[in-house]
Write a protein that holds these residues in place. Structure first.
Motif, mmCIF file in Angstrom:
data_model
loop_
_atom_site.group_PDB
_atom_site.id
_atom_site.type_symbol
_atom_site.label_atom_id
_atom_site.label_comp_id
_atom_site.label_asym_id
_atom_site.label_seq_id
_atom_site.Cartn_x
_atom_site.Cartn_y
_atom_site.Cartn_z
ATOM 1 N N PRO A 157 54.266 -9.229 68.765
ATOM 2 C CA PRO A 157 52.858 -8.813 68.925
ATOM 3 C C PRO A 157 52.357 -8.111 67.674
ATOM 4 O O PRO A 157 53.100 -7.409 66.985
ATOM 5 C CB PRO A 157 52.917 -7.854 70.110
ATOM 6 N N ILE A 158 51.090 -8.314 67.371
ATOM 7 C CA ILE A 158 50.444 -7.617 66.260
ATOM 8 C C ILE A 158 49.151 -6.985 66.757
ATOM 9 O O ILE A 158 48.557 -7.445 67.731
ATOM 10 C CB ILE A 158 50.158 -8.559 65.063
ATOM 11 N N GLU A 159 48.735 -5.928 66.085
ATOM 12 C CA GLU A 159 47.509 -5.223 66.434
ATOM 13 C C GLU A 159 46.385 -5.659 65.502
ATOM 14 O O GLU A 159 46.531 -5.586 64.281
ATOM 15 C CB GLU A 159 47.713 -3.708 66.332
ATOM 16 N N LEU A 160 45.263 -6.100 66.091
ATOM 17 C CA LEU A 160 44.093 -6.479 65.309
ATOM 18 C C LEU A 160 42.898 -5.637 65.743
ATOM 19 O O LEU A 160 42.795 -5.248 66.908
ATOM 20 C CB LEU A 160 43.755 -7.963 65.500
ATOM 21 N N THR A 161 42.001 -5.379 64.810
ATOM 22 C CA THR A 161 40.732 -4.774 65.176
ATOM 23 C C THR A 161 39.904 -5.810 65.936
ATOM 24 O O THR A 161 40.185 -7.020 65.876
ATOM 25 C CB THR A 161 39.950 -4.323 63.939
ATOM 26 N N PRO A 162 38.881 -5.385 66.682
ATOM 27 C CA PRO A 162 38.050 -6.363 67.399
ATOM 28 C C PRO A 162 37.477 -7.441 66.490
ATOM 29 O O PRO A 162 37.471 -8.628 66.847
ATOM 30 C CB PRO A 162 36.938 -5.501 68.010
ATOM 31 N N ARG A 163 37.017 -7.071 65.290
ATOM 32 C CA ARG A 163 36.441 -8.076 64.399
ATOM 33 C C ARG A 163 37.505 -9.008 63.841
ATOM 34 O O ARG A 163 37.283 -10.216 63.707
ATOM 35 C CB ARG A 163 35.693 -7.390 63.256
ATOM 36 N N GLU A 164 38.677 -8.466 63.533
ATOM 37 C CA GLU A 164 39.775 -9.315 63.064
ATOM 38 C C GLU A 164 40.156 -10.328 64.143
ATOM 39 O O GLU A 164 40.405 -11.493 63.842
ATOM 40 C CB GLU A 164 40.980 -8.464 62.670
ATOM 41 N N PHE A 165 40.191 -9.857 65.397
ATOM 42 C CA PHE A 165 40.518 -10.785 66.486
ATOM 43 C C PHE A 165 39.457 -11.876 66.593
ATOM 44 O O PHE A 165 39.786 -13.059 66.738
ATOM 45 C CB PHE A 165 40.641 -10.053 67.818
ATOM 46 N N ASP A 166 38.182 -11.489 66.555
ATOM 47 C CA ASP A 166 37.103 -12.482 66.660
ATOM 48 C C ASP A 166 37.226 -13.538 65.565
ATOM 49 O O ASP A 166 37.032 -14.730 65.813
ATOM 50 C CB ASP A 166 35.745 -11.795 66.566
ATOM 51 N N LEU A 167 37.526 -13.092 64.358
ATOM 52 C CA LEU A 167 37.639 -14.018 63.236
ATOM 53 C C LEU A 167 38.829 -14.954 63.421
ATOM 54 O O LEU A 167 38.698 -16.179 63.259
ATOM 55 C CB LEU A 167 37.779 -13.219 61.934
ATOM 56 N N LEU A 168 39.984 -14.397 63.781
ATOM 57 C CA LEU A 168 41.168 -15.230 63.979
ATOM 58 C C LEU A 168 40.983 -16.169 65.166
ATOM 59 O O LEU A 168 41.388 -17.341 65.124
ATOM 60 C CB LEU A 168 42.394 -14.335 64.190
ATOM 61 N N HIS A 169 40.344 -15.665 66.223
ATOM 62 C CA HIS A 169 40.084 -16.501 67.397
ATOM 63 C C HIS A 169 39.187 -17.678 67.040
ATOM 64 O O HIS A 169 39.414 -18.814 67.495
ATOM 65 C CB HIS A 169 39.439 -15.653 68.497
ATOM 66 N N PHE A 170 38.172 -17.432 66.228
ATOM 67 C CA PHE A 170 37.283 -18.525 65.811
ATOM 68 C C PHE A 170 38.059 -19.571 65.017
ATOM 69 O O PHE A 170 37.917 -20.777 65.246
ATOM 70 C CB PHE A 170 36.130 -17.971 64.973
ATOM 71 N N PHE A 171 38.875 -19.114 64.077
ATOM 72 C CA PHE A 171 39.713 -20.051 63.318
ATOM 73 C C PHE A 171 40.628 -20.841 64.254
ATOM 74 O O PHE A 171 40.794 -22.060 64.094
ATOM 75 C CB PHE A 171 40.577 -19.296 62.302
#
Length: 245
Positions: A157-171
């Motif tokens: 598991p890794i910790e992402l900020t909300p914006r980092e998650f949104d960006l990775l999720h979009f990719f």
């Protein structure tokens, strides 16, 4: 009847705060006003806010600290920062701390209300998409759960900020496709932030420190010369031509 969206305004200028309150109330939102940073922190901790309109320069606790506190919470709240500090460094800092938008004073109240509407529409769309896409996404050895917003890389598991998650999720929803920085701003940040394309670079670099074995030689999130960035399903080589255009 639908429950009205709750908007918290943290603003020490009483005239601006009242104008915002009236216009947002006319749009059907339930509005609460905090006149200083300490009151803003108290209100933030109390409520399930749907949007936050936040001045940077506040008595007591400043707006950046409130922004940090909001982003440390489990619930994602869209944030618009407003400030007389119009320099680029403050705009960038606000966005990097997790704000969704930034308006320099003096600004059009109608424009701010329009941006609040846009952020709330985007937030609702993301919530609907998360319910529709309840299944876990797997891209190579990268796994994302859009409901719990948990990420695993190579089984850890890794910790992402909300914006980092949104960006990775979009990719992850569009593996292999190349996106320019401006397209990513439109799709992930909600709409165009003129002149802020470099904030995408910063978030890409941060993501690489978390999902790449060697961020200096990325094999998952690649730069495509003159075009932008893409996420590959398997591990690949480094840049495909250099920095994004």
């Amino acid at each position: 009847m639908d429950t009205p969206k709750r908007v918290l305004i943290v603003e020490d200028d009483a005239h601006i705060a009242e104008l915002l309150r009236m216009h947002l109330h006319d749009e059907g939102y339930a509005v609460t006003h905090a006149a200083d940073g300490h009151a803003g922190m108290r209100e933030l901790s109390r409520g399930q806010w749907d949007a936050l309109v936040l001045d940077l320069m506040l008595p007591g606790v400043d707006g950046l600290e409130i922004c940090r506190a909001a982003r440390a919470m489990a619930r994602y709240t869209p944030i618009i920062i407003t400030s007389a500090r119009s320099s680029e460094v403050h705009r960038i800092l606000g966005l990097e701390l997790g704000a969704d938008d930034y308006l320099a004073k003096p600004f059009s109240v109608l424009e701010l209300v329009a941006r609040v509407r846009a952020l709330l529409r985007r937030s609702e769309a993301m919530a609907r998409n998360a319910r529709v896409e309840a299944g876990r996404l797997e891209v190579g050895k990268l796994g994302l759960d859009p409901v719990t917003r948990e990420v695993q890389v190579d089984g850890r598991p890794i910790e992402l900020t909300p914006r980092e998650f949104d960006l990775l999720h979009f990719f992850a929803r569009n593996p292999g496709r190349v996106y320019s920085r401006l397209e990513l701003l439109n799709q992930v940040w909600g709409y165009q932030h003129d002149g802020y394309e470099h904030t995408v670079n910063t978030h890409i670099n941060r993501l690489r420190t978390k999902v790449e074995a060697d961020p200096a030689q990325p094999r998952r999130i690649l730069t495509v010369w003159g075009r932008g960035y893409r996420l590959v399903a398997g591990e690949s080589g480094d840049h495909e031509g250099g920095d994004a255009a």
